[in-house]
Design a protein around this motif. Sequence first.
Motif, PDB file in Angstrom:
ATOM      1  N   UNK A  25       0.838  -1.209   0.000  1.00  0.00           N
ATOM      2  CA  UNK A  25       0.000   0.000   0.000  1.00  0.00           C
ATOM      3  C   UNK A  25       0.870   1.256   0.000  1.00  0.00           C
ATOM      4  N   UNK A  26       1.968   1.238   0.758  1.00  0.00           N
ATOM      5  CA  UNK A  26       2.866   2.400   0.798  1.00  0.00           C
ATOM      6  C   UNK A  26       3.577   2.596  -0.539  1.00  0.00           C
ATOM      7  N   UNK A  27       3.997   1.507  -1.164  1.00  0.00           N
ATOM      8  CA  UNK A  27       4.653   1.601  -2.472  1.00  0.00           C
ATOM      9  C   UNK A  27       3.689   2.126  -3.530  1.00  0.00           C
ATOM     10  N   UNK A  28       2.449   1.659  -3.482  1.00  0.00           N
ATOM     11  CA  UNK A  28       1.429   2.158  -4.424  1.00  0.00           C
ATOM     12  C   UNK A  28       1.151   3.638  -4.176  1.00  0.00           C
ATOM     13  N   UNK A  29       1.244   4.064  -2.926  1.00  0.00           N
ATOM     14  CA  UNK A  29       1.023   5.478  -2.602  1.00  0.00           C
ATOM     15  C   UNK A  29       2.130   6.354  -3.187  1.00  0.00           C
ATOM     16  N   UNK A  30       3.363   5.837  -3.246  1.00  0.00           N
ATOM     17  CA  UNK A  30       4.465   6.587  -3.865  1.00  0.00           C
ATOM     18  C   UNK A  30       4.173   6.814  -5.344  1.00  0.00           C
ATOM     19  N   UNK A  31       3.721   5.763  -6.027  1.00  0.00           N
ATOM     20  CA  UNK A  31       3.379   5.882  -7.447  1.00  0.00           C
ATOM     21  C   UNK A  31       2.246   6.893  -7.633  1.00  0.00           C
ATOM     22  N   UNK A  32       1.235   6.797  -6.788  1.00  0.00           N
ATOM     23  CA  UNK A  32       0.096   7.713  -6.869  1.00  0.00           C
ATOM     24  C   UNK A  32       0.540   9.162  -6.650  1.00  0.00           C
ATOM     25  N   UNK A  33       1.412   9.376  -5.679  1.00  0.00           N
ATOM     26  CA  UNK A  33       1.906  10.727  -5.388  1.00  0.00           C
ATOM     27  C   UNK A  33       2.615  11.324  -6.606  1.00  0.00           C
ATOM     28  N   UNK A  62       9.431   1.644  -7.815  1.00  0.00           N
ATOM     29  CA  UNK A  62       8.278   1.285  -6.976  1.00  0.00           C
ATOM     30  C   UNK A  62       7.491   0.135  -7.593  1.00  0.00           C
ATOM     31  N   UNK A  63       7.255   0.199  -8.893  1.00  0.00           N
ATOM     32  CA  UNK A  63       6.481  -0.861  -9.559  1.00  0.00           C
ATOM     33  C   UNK A  63       7.250  -2.184  -9.551  1.00  0.00           C
ATOM     34  N   UNK A  79      12.016   3.715  -1.613  1.00  0.00           N
ATOM     35  CA  UNK A  79      11.274   2.539  -2.085  1.00  0.00           C
ATOM     36  C   UNK A  79      11.846   1.274  -1.440  1.00  0.00           C
ATOM     37  N   UNK A  80      13.174   1.150  -1.423  1.00  0.00           N
ATOM     38  CA  UNK A  80      13.794   0.000  -0.792  1.00  0.00           C
ATOM     39  C   UNK A  80      13.538  -0.046   0.700  1.00  0.00           C
ATOM     40  N   UNK A  81      13.525   1.127   1.330  1.00  0.00           N
ATOM     41  CA  UNK A  81      13.266   1.190   2.765  1.00  0.00           C
ATOM     42  C   UNK A  81      11.812   0.844   3.080  1.00  0.00           C
ATOM     43  N   UNK A  84       4.125  16.595   0.718  1.00  0.00           N
ATOM     44  CA  UNK A  84       3.417  15.454   0.128  1.00  0.00           C
ATOM     45  C   UNK A  84       3.599  14.150   0.909  1.00  0.00           C
ATOM     46  N   UNK A  85       4.774  13.923   1.482  1.00  0.00           N
ATOM     47  CA  UNK A  85       5.040  12.649   2.173  1.00  0.00           C
ATOM     48  C   UNK A  85       3.958  12.341   3.218  1.00  0.00           C
ATOM     49  N   UNK A  86       3.622  13.298   4.122  1.00  0.00           N
ATOM     50  CA  UNK A  86       2.583  12.970   5.116  1.00  0.00           C
ATOM     51  C   UNK A  86       1.186  12.831   4.525  1.00  0.00           C
ATOM     52  N   UNK A  87       0.987  13.350   3.322  1.00  0.00           N
ATOM     53  CA  UNK A  87      -0.339  13.242   2.687  1.00  0.00           C
ATOM     54  C   UNK A  87      -0.550  11.884   2.032  1.00  0.00           C
ATOM     55  N   UNK A  88       0.532  11.186   1.721  1.00  0.00           N
ATOM     56  CA  UNK A  88       0.398   9.919   0.998  1.00  0.00           C
ATOM     57  C   UNK A  88       0.896   8.699   1.791  1.00  0.00           C
ATOM     58  N   UNK A  89       1.932   8.876   2.576  1.00  0.00           N
ATOM     59  CA  UNK A  89       2.490   7.732   3.298  1.00  0.00           C
ATOM     60  C   UNK A  89       2.022   7.711   4.747  1.00  0.00           C
ATOM     61  N   UNK A  90       2.157   6.570   5.376  1.00  0.00           N
ATOM     62  CA  UNK A  90       1.733   6.399   6.763  1.00  0.00           C
ATOM     63  C   UNK A  90       2.412   7.437   7.661  1.00  0.00           C
TER      64      UNK A  90
END
Length: 497
Positions: free
Chosen positions: A57-65, A100-101, A155-157, A181-187
């Motif tokens: 879910x976090x990786x998909x959020x990076x792509x979405x961002x 990410x993908x 992404x690796x982290x 953006x980081x707090x808007x998309x990631x946990x």
Amino acid sequence: TMSRPPSPTPARWFKALRTRLGDPCLKTYPLESVDLLRRARVAFQAGRTLKENFRLAQLEAVVQMLEEHECDFVDALGRDLHKPRFETVVSELILVKNEALYAINNLQKWMQPQKVERNLSTTLDDCLVISEPLGVVLIIGTWCSPVQMCLVPLVGAIAANCAIISPSESTVHTTELLHRLIPSYLDNECFHAVLAGLSDLPEVIELKFDHVFFTNKEDGSKIALAAARTLTPVTLILGGKNPCYVDQHCDIFTTVQRIAWARFHNAGQSLVAPDYILCHTDVKARLVQALKCCLMEFYGSNPQESHSFGRIVNLEIFNRTRGILWRSGKVAVGGHVIEAEKYIPTVLTDVAESDPVMQKEIFGPVLPILTVNNVDEAISFINKQEKPLCVYAYSTNGKVISRLMSETCSGSFCSNDCILQSVMVALPFGGVASGMGSFHGRYSFDTFSHKKSCLLRSARFECVTYLRYPPFEDRNLSLMTWASSLSQKSQGWCQIM
């Protein structure tokens, strides 16, 4: 709002980020910075990041961002580096999305325990290597690729840990955007963005992270020293002077286009760009002429007006580049310097090994050309220098390419092109003398994971293992020595320890 009192903790290194007008656009207060690390550690210890679904879910959020804010990233990098939209999308956003993908598609496989060979004494047991997350990691970005060098390691982290990222203070607008953006998309408990100045980085390490990932040539030793005090493992990607050999047997047109793209991309601000050309004497005149034509084709008769040419990030880097330029070689192309625009594209010929431009890595659109008489001279020259991050070689002769690859030592090697080997998700990227560790794809996941050795034994087979117990007898030792001799012939299978 009430102002907060200053804190004596090591977290005072978090500072206000200011725009070019001098107005504060971001601030991480000292007490808040300590709290961010505490929250991330609590989340990790609670096992929040362990589940595969959470990581995906976090990786998909990076792509979405990246997809939803492409225009914002283009604008921010345009302000910070005068970076063209094309360069931003291709060299920053698409590269991160690819990472990410790739991680999304392979995460399940990476998380699986790896079985290893068993021997006689463990034939009924399971021998496994488990990839265990390290904990909370710190990722410190660089100004030359401010999105890529923050988010590719992230992404690796994400595929294993909690993380705090610290983008470069030199790229103000990009840093502010990531912070927003980081707090808007990631946990919000596991991932945070902060700002630390380079001069304050040794104090960062005092907060004791589980791993530090750092990209910057000049401060690598400071980071390694500070990390050593707390035994914090580090990954350092530090750059260096990357040589590029051009053989007399090469496609000169293609060679020049690929070298010019790599050197003048992002106004020469790259850890992996060719730093200088070692050109065979027989091809020098054609190479210089082809470079003139190529740069005219790329950026027009006046590159200053080209929308495809970036600018150096700040006056400090600009002045350093200008300082080494005037005391080195002879200007063959360009040489027009405009301080107000941080503009300085130049090709130098007749460069000597002792010239200032050959003493330090060049972070700007300057390309020195040196000549050699043969491939032996080129290899000897490269091997006299510090081991570079990249070695490049252009030739249609496979033996020449093979010799450059096998007789020089570097973090990476690429023939008949530049940079691409450093961005492929399937290849590890890192230095030899120019840093330590590597990243990209599975290698990023491994960087932020501990390889835990696990032996799951049964209580059976005691008829063999009893030989190791006291009281020690010569008969038992003879049996174990015999088994060991068999083991040497059968690659360890007959070990009975």
